[in-house]
Design a protein around this motif. Structure first.
Motif, PDB file in Angstrom:
ATOM      1  N   ILE A  45      11.381  23.522  28.624  1.00 46.49           N
ATOM      2  CA  ILE A  45      11.438  24.844  28.016  1.00 46.49           C
ATOM      3  C   ILE A  45      11.584  24.727  26.508  1.00 46.49           C
ATOM      4  N   LYS A  46      11.216  25.813  25.835  1.00 44.95           N
ATOM      5  CA  LYS A  46      11.351  25.860  24.381  1.00 44.95           C
ATOM      6  C   LYS A  46      11.674  27.291  23.962  1.00 44.95           C
ATOM      7  N   ILE A  47      12.027  27.455  22.720  1.00 48.49           N
ATOM      8  CA  ILE A  47      12.319  28.784  22.186  1.00 48.49           C
ATOM      9  C   ILE A  47      11.095  29.661  22.383  1.00 48.49           C
ATOM     10  N   GLY A  48      11.314  30.877  22.864  1.00 49.30           N
ATOM     11  CA  GLY A  48      10.240  31.823  23.144  1.00 49.30           C
ATOM     12  C   GLY A  48       9.838  31.857  24.607  1.00 49.30           C
ATOM     13  N   ASP A  49      10.221  30.835  25.378  1.00 55.50           N
ATOM     14  CA  ASP A  49       9.921  30.813  26.813  1.00 55.50           C
ATOM     15  C   ASP A  49      10.880  31.720  27.579  1.00 55.50           C
ATOM     16  N   ARG A  50      10.401  32.204  28.713  1.00 55.16           N
ATOM     17  CA  ARG A  50      11.247  32.971  29.630  1.00 55.16           C
ATOM     18  C   ARG A  50      11.919  31.993  30.594  1.00 55.16           C
ATOM     19  N   LEU A  51      13.200  32.216  30.853  1.00 58.17           N
ATOM     20  CA  LEU A  51      13.907  31.390  31.831  1.00 58.17           C
ATOM     21  C   LEU A  51      13.285  31.594  33.211  1.00 58.17           C
ATOM     22  N   PRO A  52      13.118  30.532  33.979  1.00 55.14           N
ATOM     23  CA  PRO A  52      12.522  30.667  35.315  1.00 55.14           C
ATOM     24  C   PRO A  52      13.435  31.447  36.245  1.00 55.14           C
ATOM     25  N   SER A  53      12.843  32.113  37.221  1.00 52.97           N
ATOM     26  CA  SER A  53      13.612  32.988  38.112  1.00 52.97           C
ATOM     27  C   SER A  53      14.222  32.231  39.294  1.00 52.97           C
ATOM     28  N   SER A  54      14.565  30.993  39.095  1.00 50.07           N
ATOM     29  CA  SER A  54      15.141  30.152  40.143  1.00 50.07           C
ATOM     30  C   SER A  54      16.445  30.717  40.685  1.00 50.07           C
ATOM     31  N   ALA A  55      16.741  30.318  41.922  1.00 48.63           N
ATOM     32  CA  ALA A  55      18.003  30.710  42.553  1.00 48.63           C
ATOM     33  C   ALA A  55      19.097  29.729  42.150  1.00 48.63           C
ATOM     34  N   LEU A  56      20.266  30.277  41.855  1.00 48.92           N
ATOM     35  CA  LEU A  56      21.477  29.505  41.617  1.00 48.92           C
ATOM     36  C   LEU A  56      22.517  30.025  42.593  1.00 48.92           C
ATOM     37  N   PHE A  57      23.621  29.311  42.729  1.00 45.57           N
ATOM     38  CA  PHE A  57      24.627  29.700  43.715  1.00 45.57           C
ATOM     39  C   PHE A  57      26.000  29.762  43.062  1.00 45.57           C
ATOM     40  N   GLU A  58      26.731  30.828  43.404  1.00 43.73           N
ATOM     41  CA  GLU A  58      28.042  31.073  42.808  1.00 43.73           C
ATOM     42  C   GLU A  58      29.069  31.267  43.915  1.00 43.73           C
ATOM     43  N   MET A  59      30.216  30.625  43.760  1.00 46.39           N
ATOM     44  CA  MET A  59      31.299  30.816  44.712  1.00 46.39           C
ATOM     45  C   MET A  59      32.012  32.123  44.386  1.00 46.39           C
ATOM     46  N   THR A  60      32.169  32.976  45.402  1.00 47.64           N
ATOM     47  CA  THR A  60      32.873  34.248  45.245  1.00 47.64           C
ATOM     48  C   THR A  60      33.974  34.319  46.291  1.00 47.64           C
ATOM     49  N   ALA A  61      34.749  35.378  46.265  1.00 41.61           N
ATOM     50  CA  ALA A  61      35.790  35.586  47.267  1.00 41.61           C
ATOM     51  C   ALA A  61      35.195  35.699  48.672  1.00 41.61           C
ATOM     52  N   ASP A  62      33.924  36.094  48.744  1.00 44.31           N
ATOM     53  CA  ASP A  62      33.227  36.213  50.032  1.00 44.31           C
ATOM     54  C   ASP A  62      32.421  34.972  50.377  1.00 44.31           C
ATOM     55  N   GLY A  63      32.605  33.882  49.656  1.00 45.69           N
ATOM     56  CA  GLY A  63      31.858  32.659  49.899  1.00 45.69           C
ATOM     57  C   GLY A  63      30.706  32.517  48.921  1.00 45.69           C
ATOM     58  N   PRO A  64      29.870  31.496  49.119  1.00 47.69           N
ATOM     59  CA  PRO A  64      28.746  31.271  48.202  1.00 47.69           C
ATOM     60  C   PRO A  64      27.755  32.426  48.233  1.00 47.69           C
ATOM     61  N   GLN A  65      27.309  32.828  47.045  1.00 48.53           N
ATOM     62  CA  GLN A  65      26.325  33.893  46.909  1.00 48.53           C
ATOM     63  C   GLN A  65      25.154  33.399  46.062  1.00 48.53           C
ATOM     64  N   THR A  66      23.955  33.815  46.451  1.00 46.30           N
ATOM     65  CA  THR A  66      22.756  33.463  45.693  1.00 46.30           C
ATOM     66  C   THR A  66      22.617  34.399  44.497  1.00 46.30           C
ATOM     67  N   ARG A  67      22.293  33.814  43.352  1.00 44.42           N
ATOM     68  CA  ARG A  67      22.051  34.577  42.132  1.00 44.42           C
ATOM     69  C   ARG A  67      20.709  34.127  41.554  1.00 44.42           C
ATOM     70  N   SER A  68      19.859  35.075  41.213  1.00 44.53           N
ATOM     71  CA  SER A  68      18.604  34.691  40.562  1.00 44.53           C
ATOM     72  C   SER A  68      18.799  34.774  39.056  1.00 44.53           C
ATOM     73  N   MET A  69      18.097  33.905  38.350  1.00 44.17           N
ATOM     74  CA  MET A  69      18.186  33.934  36.891  1.00 44.17           C
ATOM     75  C   MET A  69      17.691  35.277  36.369  1.00 44.17           C
ATOM     76  N   ASP A  70      16.704  35.871  37.032  1.00 35.64           N
ATOM     77  CA  ASP A  70      16.241  37.207  36.632  1.00 35.64           C
ATOM     78  C   ASP A  70      17.392  38.205  36.665  1.00 35.64           C
ATOM     79  N   GLU A  71      18.129  38.214  37.770  1.00 37.74           N
ATOM     80  CA  GLU A  71      19.265  39.126  37.944  1.00 37.74           C
ATOM     81  C   GLU A  71      20.327  38.884  36.873  1.00 37.74           C
ATOM     82  N   LEU A  72      20.571  37.628  36.545  1.00 38.54           N
ATOM     83  CA  LEU A  72      21.624  37.270  35.598  1.00 38.54           C
ATOM     84  C   LEU A  72      21.270  37.593  34.145  1.00 38.54           C
TER      85      LEU A  72
END
Length: 168
Positions: free
Chosen positions: A3-30
């Motif tokens: 990646i470089k300056i001016g590029d859009r971050l890819p919409s890959s899935a990441l995972f976050e630990m919450t009180a309800d357990g692991p949750q999927t987060r997309s880079m688009d959503e974030l």
């Protein structure tokens, strides 16, 4: 391709630990409609990451918020359980979102993966930091292997100041 300056971050899935357990987060959503700072580290609980990288962003949290940063994200090629435990040990108190990229999907998509199989660590992320507006990279600092010189919170704050001055 890296990646470089001016590029859009890819919409890959990441995972976050919450009180309800692991949750999927997309880079688009974030990032949609938001100003974010993201820093990536080679691994949770590793010496430089735990002693310098995360603490620097915690110490500078108020300065980032004062500059209109909506959120600080930390990404590592670890599972969400490890990232959650690391966040607790670092006492992030909701100031940094600890996101696991266990399969290195995001890390590969941004082209900043590194093979550390010879050291028993498999695929890892290079150390870097970035600032993005609405998912588009405006600042990017990628470290040379084994270094911690340009991806720290202080460097990113200086760059944000310069960016603000250029764009009024």
């Amino acid at each position: 391709m890296t990646i470089k300056i001016g590029d859009r971050l890819p919409s890959s899935a990441l995972f976050e630990m919450t009180a309800d357990g692991p949750q999927t987060r997309s880079m688009d959503e974030l990032t949609r409609g938001r100003r974010i700072v993201l820093f990536a580290v080679p691994g949770a609980f590793t010496p430089t990451c735990s002693a310098r990288h995360v603490p620097g962003f915690l110490e500078q949290y108020a300065q980032f918020k004062a500059k209109g940063i909506d959120e600080i994200l930390c990404v590592s090629v670890n599972d969400p359980h490890v990232m959650g435990a690391w966040g607790k040990s670092q006492e992030i108190d909701g100031k940094i979102r600890m996101l696991g990229d266990g399969n290195a999907e995001f890390t590969r998509a941004v082209g900043l993966d590194v093979d550390q199989s010879a050291q028993g660590r498999g695929t890892r992320s290079q150390r870097y930091s970035l600032y993005a507006e609405d998912g588009v990279i405006r600042l990017l600092n990628v470290e040379q292997p084994g270094k911690f010189e340009v991806s720290d919170a202080g460097t990113l704050l200086i760059q944000l100041d310069r960016l603000e001055k250029r764009h009024g």
